[in-house]
Every structure is written in C-alpha cells, then in structure tokens.
Design a protein around this motif. Structure first.
Motif, PDB file in Angstrom:
ATOM      1  N   LEU A  54       0.818  -1.209   0.000  1.00 54.65           N
ATOM      2  CA  LEU A  54       0.000   0.000   0.000  1.00 54.65           C
ATOM      3  C   LEU A  54       0.855   1.264   0.000  1.00 54.65           C
ATOM      4  CD1 LEU A  54      -2.820  -0.983   2.516  1.00 54.65           C
ATOM      5  CD2 LEU A  54      -2.969  -0.857   0.033  1.00 54.65           C
ATOM      6  N   ALA A  55       2.042   1.174   0.579  1.00 54.67           N
ATOM      7  CA  ALA A  55       2.931   2.332   0.657  1.00 54.67           C
ATOM      8  C   ALA A  55       3.904   2.389  -0.522  1.00 54.67           C
ATOM      9  CB  ALA A  55       3.699   2.292   1.973  1.00 54.67           C
ATOM     10  N   TYR A  56       3.619   1.661  -1.587  1.00 54.95           N
ATOM     11  CA  TYR A  56       4.544   1.588  -2.719  1.00 54.95           C
ATOM     12  C   TYR A  56       4.739   2.951  -3.385  1.00 54.95           C
ATOM     13  CZ  TYR A  56       6.771  -0.041  -6.976  1.00 54.95           C
ATOM     14  OH  TYR A  56       7.648  -0.227  -7.997  1.00 54.95           O
ATOM     15  N   ASN A  57       3.688   3.747  -3.488  1.00 54.55           N
ATOM     16  CA  ASN A  57       3.827   5.079  -4.092  1.00 54.55           C
ATOM     17  C   ASN A  57       4.759   5.962  -3.271  1.00 54.55           C
ATOM     18  OD1 ASN A  57       2.226   4.477  -6.272  1.00 54.55           O
ATOM     19  ND2 ASN A  57       0.359   5.264  -5.333  1.00 54.55           N
ATOM     20  N   GLU A  58       4.734   5.810  -1.957  1.00 55.54           N
ATOM     21  CA  GLU A  58       5.670   6.555  -1.112  1.00 55.54           C
ATOM     22  C   GLU A  58       7.105   6.130  -1.391  1.00 55.54           C
ATOM     23  OE1 GLU A  58       4.503   6.176   2.976  1.00 55.54           O
ATOM     24  OE2 GLU A  58       2.437   6.738   2.527  1.00 55.54           O
ATOM     25  N   GLU A  59       7.311   4.836  -1.633  1.00 57.23           N
ATOM     26  CA  GLU A  59       8.650   4.341  -1.976  1.00 57.23           C
ATOM     27  C   GLU A  59       9.132   4.958  -3.285  1.00 57.23           C
ATOM     28  OE1 GLU A  59      10.858   2.125  -0.547  1.00 57.23           O
ATOM     29  OE2 GLU A  59       9.619   2.083   1.260  1.00 57.23           O
ATOM     30  N   ILE A  60       8.235   5.083  -4.255  1.00 59.21           N
ATOM     31  CA  ILE A  60       8.600   5.693  -5.542  1.00 59.21           C
ATOM     32  C   ILE A  60       8.958   7.161  -5.345  1.00 59.21           C
ATOM     33  CG2 ILE A  60       7.704   6.367  -7.806  1.00 59.21           C
ATOM     34  CD1 ILE A  60       6.065   3.764  -7.766  1.00 59.21           C
ATOM     35  N   ASP A  61       8.177   7.888  -4.537  1.00 55.54           N
ATOM     36  CA  ASP A  61       8.483   9.294  -4.260  1.00 55.54           C
ATOM     37  C   ASP A  61       9.818   9.440  -3.531  1.00 55.54           C
ATOM     38  OD1 ASP A  61       6.111  10.021  -5.443  1.00 55.54           O
ATOM     39  OD2 ASP A  61       5.009  10.212  -3.548  1.00 55.54           O
ATOM     40  N   LEU A  62      10.079   8.553  -2.577  1.00 59.02           N
ATOM     41  CA  LEU A  62      11.347   8.583  -1.856  1.00 59.02           C
ATOM     42  C   LEU A  62      12.517   8.356  -2.805  1.00 59.02           C
ATOM     43  CD1 LEU A  62      12.874   8.647   0.877  1.00 59.02           C
ATOM     44  CD2 LEU A  62      12.535   6.175   0.976  1.00 59.02           C
ATOM     45  N   ARG A  63      12.348   7.404  -3.709  1.00 61.06           N
ATOM     46  CA  ARG A  63      13.401   7.106  -4.674  1.00 61.06           C
ATOM     47  C   ARG A  63      13.650   8.290  -5.615  1.00 61.06           C
ATOM     48  NH1 ARG A  63      18.010   4.888  -5.923  1.00 61.06           N
ATOM     49  NH2 ARG A  63      18.098   4.064  -8.004  1.00 61.06           N
ATOM     50  N   SER A  64      12.596   8.975  -6.045  1.00 62.35           N
ATOM     51  CA  SER A  64      12.787  10.126  -6.940  1.00 62.35           C
ATOM     52  C   SER A  64      13.455  11.286  -6.201  1.00 62.35           C
ATOM     53  CB  SER A  64      11.460  10.558  -7.558  1.00 62.35           C
ATOM     54  OG  SER A  64      10.574  11.005  -6.566  1.00 62.35           O
ATOM     55  N   ARG A  65      13.114  11.495  -4.928  1.00 60.84           N
ATOM     56  CA  ARG A  65      13.790  12.539  -4.139  1.00 60.84           C
ATOM     57  C   ARG A  65      15.265  12.193  -3.939  1.00 60.84           C
ATOM     58  NH1 ARG A  65       9.037  12.118  -1.112  1.00 60.84           N
ATOM     59  NH2 ARG A  65      10.125  11.040   0.572  1.00 60.84           N
ATOM     60  N   GLN A  66      15.542  10.903  -3.772  1.00 58.58           N
ATOM     61  CA  GLN A  66      16.922  10.467  -3.599  1.00 58.58           C
ATOM     62  C   GLN A  66      17.717  10.688  -4.887  1.00 58.58           C
ATOM     63  OE1 GLN A  66      17.652   6.909  -1.217  1.00 58.58           O
ATOM     64  NE2 GLN A  66      18.830   6.101  -2.912  1.00 58.58           N
ATOM     65  N   LEU A  67      17.132  10.375  -6.040  1.00 60.10           N
ATOM     66  CA  LEU A  67      17.815  10.595  -7.318  1.00 60.10           C
ATOM     67  C   LEU A  67      18.029  12.076  -7.600  1.00 60.10           C
ATOM     68  CD1 LEU A  67      16.100   7.889  -9.556  1.00 60.10           C
ATOM     69  CD2 LEU A  67      18.460   7.903  -8.717  1.00 60.10           C
ATOM     70  N   ALA A  68      17.124  12.931  -7.105  1.00 54.04           N
ATOM     71  CA  ALA A  68      17.245  14.375  -7.337  1.00 54.04           C
ATOM     72  C   ALA A  68      18.476  14.959  -6.639  1.00 54.04           C
ATOM     73  CB  ALA A  68      15.985  15.077  -6.853  1.00 54.04           C
ATOM     74  N   ARG A  69      18.996  14.272  -5.628  1.00 53.46           N
ATOM     75  CA  ARG A  69      20.206  14.759  -4.957  1.00 53.46           C
ATOM     76  C   ARG A  69      21.412  14.733  -5.894  1.00 53.46           C
ATOM     77  NH1 ARG A  69      20.341  11.970   1.074  1.00 53.46           N
ATOM     78  NH2 ARG A  69      18.151  12.299   1.554  1.00 53.46           N
TER      79      ARG A  69
END
Length: 165
Positions: A54-69
């Motif tokens: 259920l929290a998979y979309n949060e994982e995707i958002d976390l990953r995109s924020r991490q890549l933005a670094r």
C-alpha cells in the motif's frame, strides 16, 4: 471377477492393495518433501507485505527525491579472509566532490535467513568510508547502506548484494 496374468490369479483384493500401496507411497514422499520445504524456508519474505504494498507510491516518491540529490555512491566489498572482509563506500555529490561528515550505517543480512543480521557503522578515512566485516559463512549477503546528513532530513539508501567465497 478375477483374471489371470502370466498364470497368476489377479483378484479385486490384489488391485485394491496395489492402489493403496501406490497412494501410500505418494503421500509418504509428498509428506517428506513438505516437511523439508517448510523447515528450510517459511515462504515469508516480508513481515507485512500488504501494508508495504500500500505504501509503494511513497517508496517511488522517496526514490525520486533520492535521485534528485545527484549523489553518486559506490560500494565495494573486499574479501580479506575466509569469513571476513572490508566494506568500502565512497559517495560523491552532484559536482563530483567527495562528501564528508556523514553518518553511515550498514546492515548486512542473508537474503533468506533472518538470524544472521548485523549492523555496522562506517568510519571516514582518506576519502572513503570503511568498516571491517566478519560474516558467519560463505554465500550471498545483502548490504543496506543508510547515509544520514548532507543537509537532508531523510537518509540516502543504497542496497547491494555481495558474495563471500
């Protein structure tokens, strides 16, 4: 009713006993396989897979924020003995400069067995972070690195699989 096969009398009782023996052997062999399968791996790879899904979309958002670094991590495992080695971790910012003053924590675990997990803190030394590792045996190990600091509130995460020969 009975029949003769190669001169021997084949009755219904013989057929019933052959069927019972056949299915008895099949149930015994399947029972042994089930016993060893359940004893070696429970089939549970995630304790709460439904909530994590259920929290998979949060994982995707976390990953995109991490890549933005724009950080560029590198993790190397150097085996130094039969059951030991050294984790060497370098991390560069988006401009290619080495990042210092970070708190780095590693968790090393077997991909299937939960019993051998261990946590490590990596220490900065001459441009890289490192820690000596003592593992319980050869095989595959999963390393999860969490990097705290660098003016970010959430940790940077790197997952990698290593092999101990």
């Amino acid at each position: 009713m009975s029949a003769r096969i190669n001169g021997k009398l084949l009755t219904g009782r013989h057929v019933a006993l052959m069927l019972a023996a056949f299915f008895g052997l099949m149930f015994t062999v399947n029972g042994i396989f089930v016993y060893f399968a359940l004893g070696s791996f429970s089939g549970v790879s995630e304790n709460d897979a439904y909530k994590r899904g259920l929290a998979y979309n949060e994982e995707i958002d976390l990953r995109s924020r991490q890549l933005a670094r724009g950080w560029q991590p590198t993790l190397i495992f150097e085996q130094t003995g039969a059951a030991q080695g050294k984790l060497i971790f370098t991390i560069l910012d988006e401009d290619g400069q080495k990042l210092e003053d970070l708190d780095i924590v590693a968790t090393i675990r077997r991909p299937v067995i939960d019993a051998k997990d261990q946590g490590l803190s990596l220490v900065y030394d001459n441009g890289y972070y490192a820690a000596d590792v003592l593992l319980s045996g050869p095989g595959q190990w999963d390393v999860s690195i969490l990097v705290y600091g660098g003016d970010y509130n959430e940790p940077y995460r790197l997952d990698k699989r290593i092999w101990l020969k």
